[in-house]
Scaffold this motif. Structure first.
Motif, PDB file in Angstrom:
ATOM      1  N   LEU A   1     -15.165  27.980  56.604  1.00 52.79           N
ATOM      2  CA  LEU A   1     -15.955  27.454  57.715  1.00 52.79           C
ATOM      3  C   LEU A   1     -17.358  27.088  57.258  1.00 52.79           C
ATOM      4  CD1 LEU A   1     -16.178  26.949  60.767  1.00 52.79           C
ATOM      5  CD2 LEU A   1     -17.002  29.279  61.000  1.00 52.79           C
ATOM      6  N   VAL A  41     -20.931  42.099  54.941  1.00 57.10           N
ATOM      7  CA  VAL A  41     -21.045  40.637  54.922  1.00 57.10           C
ATOM      8  C   VAL A  41     -22.508  40.228  54.815  1.00 57.10           C
ATOM      9  CG1 VAL A  41     -20.669  38.538  56.261  1.00 57.10           C
ATOM     10  CG2 VAL A  41     -18.901  40.283  56.176  1.00 57.10           C
ATOM     11  N   PHE A  47     -11.286  32.683  56.200  1.00 55.87           N
ATOM     12  CA  PHE A  47     -11.851  31.507  56.868  1.00 55.87           C
ATOM     13  C   PHE A  47     -13.372  31.483  56.853  1.00 55.87           C
ATOM     14  CE2 PHE A  47      -7.685  31.953  58.956  1.00 55.87           C
ATOM     15  CZ  PHE A  47      -7.166  30.731  58.594  1.00 55.87           C
ATOM     16  N   PHE A  48     -13.972  32.632  56.528  1.00 52.80           N
ATOM     17  CA  PHE A  48     -15.431  32.716  56.567  1.00 52.80           C
ATOM     18  C   PHE A  48     -16.050  31.675  55.635  1.00 52.80           C
ATOM     19  CE2 PHE A  48     -19.508  34.500  55.194  1.00 52.80           C
ATOM     20  CZ  PHE A  48     -20.080  34.854  56.407  1.00 52.80           C
ATOM     21  N   SER A 103     -19.920  33.940  49.530  1.00 49.34           N
ATOM     22  CA  SER A 103     -19.832  35.217  50.262  1.00 49.34           C
ATOM     23  C   SER A 103     -18.409  35.440  50.725  1.00 49.34           C
ATOM     24  CB  SER A 103     -20.741  35.200  51.495  1.00 49.34           C
ATOM     25  OG  SER A 103     -22.039  34.890  51.123  1.00 49.34           O
ATOM     26  N   ALA A 111     -13.469  49.230  55.420  1.00 47.61           N
ATOM     27  CA  ALA A 111     -14.030  48.490  56.558  1.00 47.61           C
ATOM     28  C   ALA A 111     -12.941  47.884  57.437  1.00 47.61           C
ATOM     29  CB  ALA A 111     -14.961  47.395  56.072  1.00 47.61           C
ATOM     30  N   PHE A 140     -13.160  43.454  50.340  1.00 46.83           N
ATOM     31  CA  PHE A 140     -12.539  44.113  51.499  1.00 46.83           C
ATOM     32  C   PHE A 140     -11.126  44.591  51.182  1.00 46.83           C
ATOM     33  CE2 PHE A 140     -15.576  41.786  54.473  1.00 46.83           C
ATOM     34  CZ  PHE A 140     -16.298  42.937  54.733  1.00 46.83           C
ATOM     35  N   VAL A 178     -13.200  34.583  63.168  1.00 49.04           N
ATOM     36  CA  VAL A 178     -13.643  34.911  61.814  1.00 49.04           C
ATOM     37  C   VAL A 178     -14.554  36.134  61.876  1.00 49.04           C
ATOM     38  CG1 VAL A 178     -15.042  34.091  59.893  1.00 49.04           C
ATOM     39  CG2 VAL A 178     -13.465  32.547  61.020  1.00 49.04           C
ATOM     40  N   PRO A 179     -14.329  37.134  61.022  1.00 41.80           N
ATOM     41  CA  PRO A 179     -15.262  38.239  60.966  1.00 41.80           C
ATOM     42  C   PRO A 179     -16.617  37.688  60.501  1.00 41.80           C
ATOM     43  CG  PRO A 179     -13.342  38.632  59.573  1.00 41.80           C
ATOM     44  CD  PRO A 179     -13.283  37.218  60.018  1.00 41.80           C
ATOM     45  N   PRO A 180     -17.707  38.250  60.824  1.00 39.88           N
ATOM     46  CA  PRO A 180     -17.891  39.544  61.478  1.00 39.88           C
ATOM     47  C   PRO A 180     -18.107  39.460  62.983  1.00 39.88           C
ATOM     48  CG  PRO A 180     -19.951  38.824  60.525  1.00 39.88           C
ATOM     49  CD  PRO A 180     -18.974  37.720  60.302  1.00 39.88           C
ATOM     50  N   TYR A 196      -8.354  37.161  57.947  1.00 35.71           N
ATOM     51  CA  TYR A 196      -9.297  36.351  58.711  1.00 35.71           C
ATOM     52  C   TYR A 196     -10.564  36.066  57.938  1.00 35.71           C
ATOM     53  CZ  TYR A 196      -6.709  35.582  62.876  1.00 35.71           C
ATOM     54  OH  TYR A 196      -5.784  35.107  63.759  1.00 35.71           O
ATOM     55  N   PHE A 197     -10.874  36.931  56.987  1.00 36.92           N
ATOM     56  CA  PHE A 197     -12.105  36.681  56.242  1.00 36.92           C
ATOM     57  C   PHE A 197     -11.959  35.465  55.334  1.00 36.92           C
ATOM     58  CE2 PHE A 197     -15.821  37.640  53.648  1.00 36.92           C
ATOM     59  CZ  PHE A 197     -16.717  37.825  54.682  1.00 36.92           C
ATOM     60  N   PHE A 251     -13.072  38.342  66.078  1.00 35.69           N
ATOM     61  CA  PHE A 251     -12.171  39.027  65.163  1.00 35.69           C
ATOM     62  C   PHE A 251     -11.538  40.251  65.817  1.00 35.69           C
ATOM     63  CE2 PHE A 251     -11.541  42.424  62.041  1.00 35.69           C
ATOM     64  CZ  PHE A 251     -10.440  41.877  61.402  1.00 35.69           C
ATOM     65  N   ILE A 293     -17.721  30.522  65.636  1.00 35.44           N
ATOM     66  CA  ILE A 293     -17.312  31.610  64.734  1.00 35.44           C
ATOM     67  C   ILE A 293     -16.602  32.690  65.547  1.00 35.44           C
ATOM     68  CG2 ILE A 293     -18.109  33.439  63.194  1.00 35.44           C
ATOM     69  CD1 ILE A 293     -20.319  31.646  62.284  1.00 35.44           C
ATOM     70  N   LEU A 301      -8.269  42.003  58.456  1.00 32.05           N
ATOM     71  CA  LEU A 301      -9.633  41.640  58.076  1.00 32.05           C
ATOM     72  C   LEU A 301      -9.596  40.664  56.908  1.00 32.05           C
ATOM     73  CD1 LEU A 301     -12.691  41.955  58.207  1.00 32.05           C
ATOM     74  CD2 LEU A 301     -12.485  43.918  56.696  1.00 32.05           C
ATOM     75  N   ILE A 341     -18.322  46.082  58.457  1.00 34.48           N
ATOM     76  CA  ILE A 341     -18.029  44.680  58.130  1.00 34.48           C
ATOM     77  C   ILE A 341     -19.315  43.865  58.214  1.00 34.48           C
ATOM     78  CG2 ILE A 341     -16.792  42.616  58.850  1.00 34.48           C
ATOM     79  CD1 ILE A 341     -14.583  44.421  59.916  1.00 34.48           C
TER      80      ILE A 341
END
Lengths: 301, 1056
Positions: A115, B948, A111-112, A76, A100, A84, B822-824, A108-109, B828, B817, A105, B944
């Motif tokens: 993580l 996501v 790291f999603f 994801s 969006a 994005f 980190v989004p969402p 930082y995304f 953030f 988080i 964005l 977002i």
């Protein structure tokens, strides 16, 4: 810019193109790397075979919920990052969900997925997974620093956080690229780039010899297939950021393919030439070489 | 009734005692108590008369004729108060010493009566020779009373006292003789008149010498440094009942005597009095630092307090009409508290400070102890607090800043050793029992009531709102009366109080304050939900917690400097008691209170200096009401005052936000606190400092000192704090310490945002205020719950708890988080605003530190969740359950809040954004529709989240489909070098998690600051220890000290 249902099929198309391109390019780079080491290397379609094989495996286990979700987070993250961003400059079709958010964005995304993957690997209970994650985190914390400064420098330079506007500002010839208008920032960012591409000298967190492949140690079958898919998408998405910020972006798919390939090749070149750093060595490397350049780029812009 | 009767009753009763037989001891004792009660009643009735009628002083003539032919006694408001104090001290000391008095018989009682009578005489008389006589009487009586002690050393101490007293008497008598020779009168007022008339060159020199002798003699009665070794020995060895008289009554009488004769000497002598006072105050407090003997410590403290009052006496020329309010406030605080403490020491069997742990199980006595400590330290709501406020303002108004600084320094030292002592009493294990008879309890409880009563009276006299009548404070203190009730009931009331206050007042605030007040009330209420896990009565928790919350809500409401400072002190004290409740928190709570009070004193000094510039008093100080100004008036300050005020206030506030350099109290204080206290002091309390900084920057804006932009300095401090706080957090093995260090880092971010001094910087700081409250409270609760179940806070001892404590895991997951940005989730938003904010910043370099600290935060967050919840489950934890419901419930509320804030940040921030526009019209955000737009970029939280979620669910669905046959395997079923791991301990990778980072970056986290403050503390202790050796117990040396004192004072006066 607003939502439009057609964006959904377009998004699928973007992902489809990038996955295929990523598979092929990844294999090609690996082949080039092998040739540099006087080996023959893998066939160009090897990644397709791997994915199919992994989906086909019959044995499948899980260590728990987070372990199960780890690869989902990972993929994801890659897909989200790609979607994005405006991938092709000036194209409505491939602007996807960039309405969006802006550059921040995207940054930082990144790291999603990291993580989620780290958490999944953690639940496997394998010490090598945890060691790999900690090594990766430590290294990336310092490797990202020159990049962050370069991004700040570029944002200051163009007075915007919009990726599209940054690309727009670089149109009209190569000399308008950030590479030439703000070279120090680009050099700093390219050092950081090396740190995030999972290649030597900065790949101790997945080093096969030391900690048999690190975080993904326990992952297999369809989990691994998802992660391999991400390995195709994520580097491309990440390079697209670099391309957009520093190398004039791409207004068509062929340009994108070329630029992404060359950037990827850069990390591969460095990778085949240099031996692996230990974590504290990479941290010091970025601190000594990357950070001063980053600071300089902020001060001079 | 004529004031003479006070003396007559005392004297008469003493003679009557002589008529009784040696065996009628009970009768003699009753007679003594009766006489003292009678004397108190006379003083009390006079006090009532003066208070009720506001009449001036009344003279009583001993021989029916006015002076100089007879002696006159004067009874006024001050005299009535002081004689009441003396008589009551005598009465309750007699009750306290009942056993000893009954044993020694009527002679001892007669001596006590004479002593009290003579002390009253000193206060009442207006005749110098009469004063001398009373002093002699006291010397003799004291010599006798010293012998009441069971301590053998008391005899030697009494002897030394007699020797020094003879010196004093000789000086005094010589002075009186010369003075009489020159002026022709012995009457104090007569002499003053004679001096005032002036133009007598032949007598003036002789009189000056005479007065000098009188002055020195009376000052020496105050036991000034260094001529006070004899007094210390006396305090140490005497019966505590007598020591109370010696400290409270004798000290007060001697101060009053000095005050009287200063009317003769006039303002020329004030500087000398001030000098002696401040030296005694600071040095005695310094020497008290290394003391471990309780009564000797009290002796030092007495000397210090009397020194402070002497300072007030010496500054009476600038105190104007507040003089009596200030000197009286300090004096009564000292007297009541010191008497109470000496009486308490009579109940404690051991003499070491740690022996006071015997009080621990007696809530009422603990309350008494802490009341006395707070009175001495000058904390609200006691008289010393009001007095200190006035005194400091008067000094600042006259530009006597050095004196002001020394006073605050001495007060900080005193608070340091007193609170250390209190910490011992609360946290150490008692080795001795408590002698807890009614006769010993009653005097202490009376002193306790007197302390609170005086607090009320001084509040009324202060001309401001009486702190004891302010609703939130009253609410907090009312829990003292509810200590019998079960914890759940008190908890309900507490929650009701906080929510009620919010509902009552929320319409009063502007959007910025509303955010703070919401966190302070509703935020506090949510944390209180977790307190339902506690059983029993939880004595002490609710008054402390609600005192802190009272301080917090009042801080936001405060519009003037006094209200602000009072609220600040209240929240500091309340939180100190809260922190002290932790099992191992004794040293950390001490460090907290010392830093906090240090910060508070800087704020006080800042306010005082600002007040001098904003609302200057008339030179005589005769302006009423007292020096308070509206906080908003800070904006009116100009160079050169403004930057200094800014600096003082900023450092004061930064002690609360634990900015780097001032941060060392935080990790221990937050980590060792109880499960529900950690979120209160971290999630809620830290915001007080940020609020202060907000107010400071809103009113004062940018300030430059010697060409240095102070706001720019704050920017650097904020950035450095963020980096080092985070860096220190990653090396912690203790989960709560990790969170505590992380708070330091987070506060650094917020400070950084504020110091950016642009629209979005402030919005970012506000976002951090909200976010930090939510996720830090949540994380502290979830980690606290885990620690409760596992019995450890060391993360490497945990592991694999995800399946056993899933809700705690979810809370931690959401928390990290959000925190990592980190989004969402909502973190953030903070990062996005940050990037937009720095685009407008004038300085760029500090950003580098912030850029680095972001990813480092990631390191410790991963460590937190991995080593606790992931990895290998330990054998001893296989049966543990999810944290108690009451601890999980608030966490789930926080999860919901975080998601809510993540989706609709505009709900909260939009109005704040509009509010900030009045300070920074440029650079606001556009909140139209769901997209939040700045001039540089945009962000749409809802989209977002949806994107996501869709991607995630799609991939998750796909995995579920292809992987539907996945089997859950057991813990050790991993690819492990073709082996099965032997034990979870050896397989769970958790200890020294970031070792390489330590190698590379460890140089940044060497404990320089801890070493620095440690060295400061060591230096002070070493100095105190060195100074303490002056007093070696040798009477000859003490005589030499006295001589030195006389010579120095004389030389000083001659040189002036």
């Amino acid at each position: 810019m607003d939502f439009d249902w057609m964006k959904i099929p377009y998004a699928f198309l973007t992902v489809f193109i990038v996955v295929n391109y990523g598979f092929l390019m990844g294999a090609l780079i690996q082949k080039i790397g092998a040739r540099a080491g006087r080996r023959y290397g893998i066939p160009i379609w090897q990644y397709y075979l791997d994915v199919i094989k992994n989906y086909g495996l019959r044995s499948s286990i899980t260590h728990g919920v987070m372990f199960y979700l780890g690869p989902v987070f990972r993929l994801s993250g890659g897909v989200g990052l790609l979607l994005f961003m405006p991938v092709i400059y000036g194209s409505y079709m491939f602007s996807n969900f960039s309405f969006a958010g802006d550059l921040i964005l995207a940054l930082y995304f990144v790291f999603f997925g990291t993580l989620g993957m780290a958490l999944g690997a953690g639940e496997s209970g394998h010490p090598h997974a945890a060691i790999g994650v900690t090594r990766g985190l430590q290294q990336v914390s310092m490797a990202e620093l020159p990049f962050a400064m370069a991004v700040f420098s570029v944002a200051l330079q163009y007075q915007t956080l919009s990726i599209t506007e940054i690309v727009a500002a670089q149109q009209g010839g190569m000399m308008n690229w950030t590479l030439f208008t703000n070279p120090i920032a680009v050099v700093a960012a390219m050092l950081a780039f090396l740190g995030s591409m999972m290649r030597p000298p900065f790949d101790v967190f997945i080093a096969p010899q030391e900690i048999p492949i690190g975080p993904p140690t326990e992952y297999h079958s369809s989990y691994l297939a998802l992660m391999q898919t991400n390995r195709a998408i994520f580097p491309v998405a990440k390079i697209v950021i670099y391309m957009n910020l520093f190398f004039g972006g791409a207004s068509s798919w062929p340009v994108l393919f070329l630029k992404v390939f060359l950037l990827y090749l850069f990390s591969a070149f460095v990778g085949v030439c240099f031996p692996r750093f230990r974590v504290e060595q990479s941290v010091r490397f970025f601190l000594v070489w990357g950070v001063p350049l980053g600071i300089l780029s902020i001060m001079l812009v | 009734m004529n004031a003479l009767y006070i003396l007559a009753v005392g004297l008469g009763a003493a003679f009557l005692l002589g008529l009784l037989s040696e065996r009628q001891r009970e009768l003699a004792y009753m007679l003594t108590l009766g006489a003292l009660t009678m004397m108190s009643a006379i003083s009390g009735s006079w006090l009532i008369v003066f208070v009720a009628t506001g009449a001036g002083p009344i003279d009583a003539f001993t021989a029916g004729t006015p002076p100089p032919f007879a002696i006159n006694l004067r009874m006024g408001l001050s005299e009535a108060t002081l004689t009441l104090l003396i008589n009551l001290t005598g009465l309750f000391a007699a009750i306290h010493m009942g056993e000893a008095l009954l044993e020694k018989g009527r002679r001892a009682m007669a001596v006590l009566l004479i002593a009290i009578m003579a002390l009253c005489g000193i206060v009442l008389t207006r005749d110098l020779f009469n004063l001398f006589v009373f002093l002699e009487l006291i010397v003799i009586a004291s010599g006798g009373l010293v012998l009441l002690s069971a301590d053998q050393r008391a005899v030697a101490a009494g002897f030394k006292y007699l020797i020094v007293s003879q010196f004093i008497s000789i000086l005094l008598l010589l002075g009186i003789i010369f003075g009489y020779h020159a002026s022709g009168t012995l009457n104090i007022d007569g002499m003053a008149e004679w001096v005032g008339a002036g133009s007598k060159p032949e007598g003036a020199t002789a009189f000056a010498l005479a007065f000098c002798l009188i002055f020195i003699a009376l000052v020496a009665e105050l036991k000034p440094f260094p001529a006070n070794g004899w007094a210390l020995d006396l305090y140490e060895s005497a019966h505590p009942g007598f020591a109370a008289i010696f400290s409270a009554a004798s000290g007060s009488a001697a101060l009053f005597a000095l005050d009287k004769i200063l009317a003769i000497g006039g303002p020329d002598w004030y500087p000398l009095a001030t000098g002696i006072g401040i030296v005694s105050f600071v040095v005695a407090n310094l020497l008290a630092l290394p003391q471990i003997h309780d009564r000797r410590l009290l002796g030092y403290s007495s000397i210090a307090q009397i020194g402070l009052i002497l300072v007030a006496i010496g500054q009476q020329d600038i105190l104007g009409e507040h003089y009596r309010f200030i000197a009286g406030g300090l004096l009564l605080s000292h007297a009541v508290a010191k008497a109470g403490l000496f009486w308490l020491s009579g109940m404690v069997a051991g003499r070491a400070l740690t022996d006071w742990a015997a009080l621990r199980d007696k809530p009422l006595l603990v309350l008494a102890f802490v009341t006395f400590v707070a009175m001495l330290a000058g904390l609200p709501p006691f008289p010393g607090f009001y007095a200190k406020w006035e005194l400091v303002h008067a000094l600042a108004n006259e530009g006597r800043l050095a004196l002001l600084g020394w006073i605050l320094f001495g007060a900080l030292l005193e608070a340091g050793y007193l609170f250390r002592w209190f910490g011992y009493a609360i946290k150490r294990t008692a080795t001795q029992t408590l002698e807890n008879t009614a006769t010993q309890r009653i005097p202490v409880l009376v002193a306790l009531l007197a302390g609170w009563g005086l607090g009320f009276v001084w509040g009324e006299l202060s001309g401001r709102s009486n702190l004891l009548l302010v609703l939130p404070i009253l609410f907090a203190f009312s829990f003292l009366l509810l200590e019998w009730a079960p914890a759940w009931l008190k908890n309900l009331l507490a929650i009701g109080g906080l929510v009620g206050w919010f509902l009552l007042t929320w319409t009063d605030y502007d959007p910025l304050r509303l955010i703070f007040v919401t966190i302070f009330t509703l935020g506090g209420a949510i944390i209180f939900l977790a307190s339902f896990h506690a059983h029993g009565r939880r004595i002490g928790f609710y008054p402390s917690a609600l005192l802190m919350f009272a301080g917090l809500v009042l801080l936001v409401r405060a519009t003037d400097s006094f209200g602000f400072f009072a609220a600040w002190e209240l929240l500091t004290i309340g939180s100190y008691f809260l922190i002290l409740r932790g099992k191992e928190s004794e040293p950390h709570a001490l460090s907290y209170i010392v830093f906090s009070l240090g910060g508070a004193f800087l704020i006080l000094a800042g306010f005082a200096i600002a007040a001098a510039s904003v609302v200057p008093l008339a030179p005589s100080g005769a302006v009423s009401p007292a020096p308070t100004f509206q906080i908003a008036q800070l904006a009116a300050l100009n160079e050169p005052i403004a930057p200094w005020v800014f600096l003082l206030l900023a450092i004061g506030f930064m002690t609360k936000t634990a900015a780097i350099g001032l941060h060392i109290w935080l990790p221990g204080a937050h980590a060792e606190a109880e499960t529900d206290v950690s979120p209160m002091v971290s999630g809620v309390l830290l915001k007080a400092g940020l609020y202060g900084l907000f107010v400071l920057l809103m009113t004062m804006g940018r300030q430059t000192l010697y060409g240095v932009d102070l706001v720019n300095m704050l920017l650097w401090i904020g950035a450095l704090t963020a980096l080092l706080g985070n860096l220190m957090a990653i090396f912690q093995e203790d989960a709560k310490r990790l969170l505590a260090y992380s708070s330091i880092g987070q506060m650094g971010y917020a400070l950084f945002g504020l110091a950016l001094m642009n629209h979005l910087g402030w919005l970012m700081a506000l976002m951090f205020v909200i976010n930090h409250y939510v996720y830090k409270s949540m994380l502290f609760l979830s980690v606290g719950g885990v620690a409760k179940r596992t019995g450890t806070r060391a993360m490497y001892q945990m592991g694999g708890l995800i399946t056993l404590m899933p809700l705690s895991f979810i809370a931690t997951l959401i928390g990290i988080i959000a925190m990592s940005g980190v989004p969402p989730l909502s973190g953030f938003g903070g990062r996005w605003i940050f990037y937009n904010a720095i685009m407008d910043a004038e300085t760029r370099l500090p950003m580098v530190l912030i850029f680095l600290s972001g990813p480092i935060a990631f390191l410790y967050l991963f460590r937190l969740i991995h080593t606790i919840f992931l990895g290998q489950l330990k054998d001893e934890h296989r049966r543990i359950k999810e944290a108690p419901f009451s601890i999980v419930l608030p966490q789930m509320l926080y999860v919901a809040t975080l998601i809510g804030v993540a989706l609709f940040p505009g709900l909260i921030l939009r109005r704040a954004d509009a509010y900030i526009t009045q300070f920074f019209p440029e650079g606001g955000l556009n909140w139209d529709g769901l997209t939040i737009t700045s001039q540089y970029g945009w962000w749409n939280p809802v989209v977002i989240m949806i994107v996501v979620a869709c991607i995630f669910l799609l991939i998750f669905g796909w995995l579920l489909f292809v992987n539907r046959k996945a089997q859950k395997v057991k813990q050790f079923n991993i690819v492990f070098s073709a082996e099965r791991p032997y034990r979870p301990e050896t397989t769970h990778f958790a200890w020294n998690f970031f070792a390489p980072y330590k190698k590379a970056m460890g140089f940044l986290v060497q404990p320089f600051v801890t070493r620095f403050w440690g060295a400061v503390a060591d230096l002070l202790h070493a100095a105190g220890d060195l100074g303490r050796r002056l007093y070696n117990g040798n009477g000859q040396i003490y005589a030499f000290h006295f001589l030195v004192f006389v010579v120095v004072v004389f030389a000083f006066k001659a040189g002036m």
